[in-house]
Design an enzyme around this catalytic site. Structure first.
Site, short mmCIF file in Angstrom:
data_model
loop_
_atom_site.label_atom_id
_atom_site.label_comp_id
_atom_site.label_asym_id
_atom_site.label_seq_id
_atom_site.Cartn_x
_atom_site.Cartn_y
_atom_site.Cartn_z
N TYR A 1 0.82 -1.22 0.00
CA TYR A 1 0.00 0.00 0.00
C TYR A 1 0.85 1.27 0.00
O TYR A 1 0.53 2.24 -0.69
CB TYR A 1 -0.93 0.00 1.22
CG TYR A 1 -1.97 -1.10 1.20
CD1 TYR A 1 -2.59 -1.48 0.01
CD2 TYR A 1 -2.34 -1.75 2.37
CE1 TYR A 1 -3.54 -2.48 0.00
CE2 TYR A 1 -3.31 -2.75 2.37
CZ TYR A 1 -3.90 -3.12 1.19
OH TYR A 1 -4.84 -4.11 1.19
N CYS B 1 2.74 6.27 11.27
CA CYS B 1 1.55 7.10 11.04
C CYS B 1 0.97 7.65 12.34
O CYS B 1 0.71 8.87 12.46
CB CYS B 1 0.50 6.32 10.26
SG CYS B 1 0.02 4.74 10.99
N ASN C 1 -3.18 7.58 7.00
CA ASN C 1 -2.00 6.84 7.39
C ASN C 1 -1.06 6.52 6.23
O ASN C 1 0.14 6.34 6.42
CB ASN C 1 -2.39 5.53 8.08
CG ASN C 1 -3.33 4.67 7.28
OD1 ASN C 1 -4.47 5.07 7.03
ND2 ASN C 1 -2.89 3.51 6.85
#
Length: 340
Positions: free
Chosen positions: A12, A146, A307
């Protein structure tokens, strides 16, 4: 053009780096590595990039010479492999936990024994709001976690002013993408949907980064929420002296009035009176806010961000812009969506 390589682009964070850098006017993405997917098109795993890139993954050993490298995952266990990769880039932005802590003993408590403890303390922390001057010349940067980023930015105005008692409790909430693209059974939809899962009741590893940056005695818990993206942190603290709401507002505005990617949100009415991650999705903003308990010195400091962006890839790109003397917000001007 700045030649960029992304080491580990299938996850991601790798996808967010590709999304942001593919629209960056001063960057050429030279290569994206993946040992597992070498030879396959990048947009197979990142379908939002269809028509935006024709790149295919290459094996790490085929990574070409680049001006800048982004590491998305841990590499320190293979010391020789990491050295071979870093030799192909002049500047490295490491988005893994590998270099986030300076003290080997603190690292050991939260992650276990570090495979290369001599590397700890060698990187500049990739948080522009605290370390912008050092980031202008840094060739090795460690991008913070994050929830650590949101917490540090929420706490910073009061911690720097010496207005907080040392003990702080951070309650962090994060969406499922925080577990990464290869998360296990607990992140299957059937297990994750509808839950509020306290996966770290005490001593979440990001508390060490928060303590390192603020000097506070931090205890952190973390809960997985029924969302894909987004982080919200609630920092429960005690003021060291009597401070009014107006005083807090002045402190926050003074701290962040010149910061392009931090907004102070502490309103008395409306649907979004305090920082809310939903309206930040896809953006590089961190919103921070506060609430004070009248008649006491108890205070709640709140932070929210995406995040994968300000909590990861966007922060790294912001650091890149600073290092290269570019507009700090280049490629990072997406404001988020509402409604969504």
């Amino acid at each position: 053009m700045i030649r960029v390589g992304i080491v580990g682009g299938a996850g991601y964070i790798g996808g967010e780096l590709l999304r942001l850098l593919s629209g960056h006017t001063e960057v050429e993405i030279a290569a994206v590595t993946s040992s597992r997917l070498a030879g396959r098109r990048v947009d197979g795993g990142h379908p939002n990039l269809r028509g935006r890139t024709g790149l295919a993954y290459v094996s790490p050993e085929d990574l070409p010479e680049c001006d800048v490298l982004f590491f998305t995952g841990s590499t320190v266990a293979d010391r020789e492999g990491r050295a071979a990769l870093t030799a192909r880039g002049k500047i490295v932005y490491d988005l893994s936990p590998d270099l986030r802590l300076a003290d080997p003993a603190v690292y050991r408590r939260h992650y276990g024994e570090h495979p290369a403890p001599d590397l700890l303390g060698t990187a500049v922390v990739g948080l522009p709001e605290l370390y912008r001057t050092r980031l202008r010349t840094a060739d090795l940067v460690s991008v913070p976690g994050c929830m650590a980023t949101a917490s540090i930015l929420a706490l910073r105005p009061l911690s720097e002013a010496g207005l907080l008692e040392p003990a702080v409790t951070v309650d962090g909430r994060v969406g499922s993408s925080g577990s990464g693209a290869s998360a296990g059974e607990m992140n299957l939809h059937a297990e994750r949907s509808g839950v509020l899962r306290v996966f770290a009741p005490l001593n979440h590893r990001h508390q060490a980064e928060i303590a390192q940056a603020t000097g506070l005695d931090v205890m952190m818990t973390a809960t997985g929420v029924d969302a894909v993206r987004g982080v919200q942190v609630l920092c429960h603290a005690t003021l060291s002296e009597d401070v009014t709401e107006q005083d807090l507002r002045r402190l926050y505005r003074a701290a962040y009035q010149a910061e392009p990617h931090v907004r102070v949100i502490a309103q008395k009415r409306g649907n979004y009176r305090l920082p809310e991650p939903k309206i930040l999705l896809g953006s590089n903003y961190c919103d921070v806010g506060f609430a004070i308990d009248p008649g006491s010195r108890r205070v709640l400091l709140c932070g929210a961000l995406d995040n994968l962006v300000k909590g990861g890839a966007g922060n790294a790109v912001q650091c890149l812009n600073i290092r290269m003397g570019l507009d700090e917000s280049l490629g990072l001007d997406f404001p988020g969506l509402h409604p969504i």
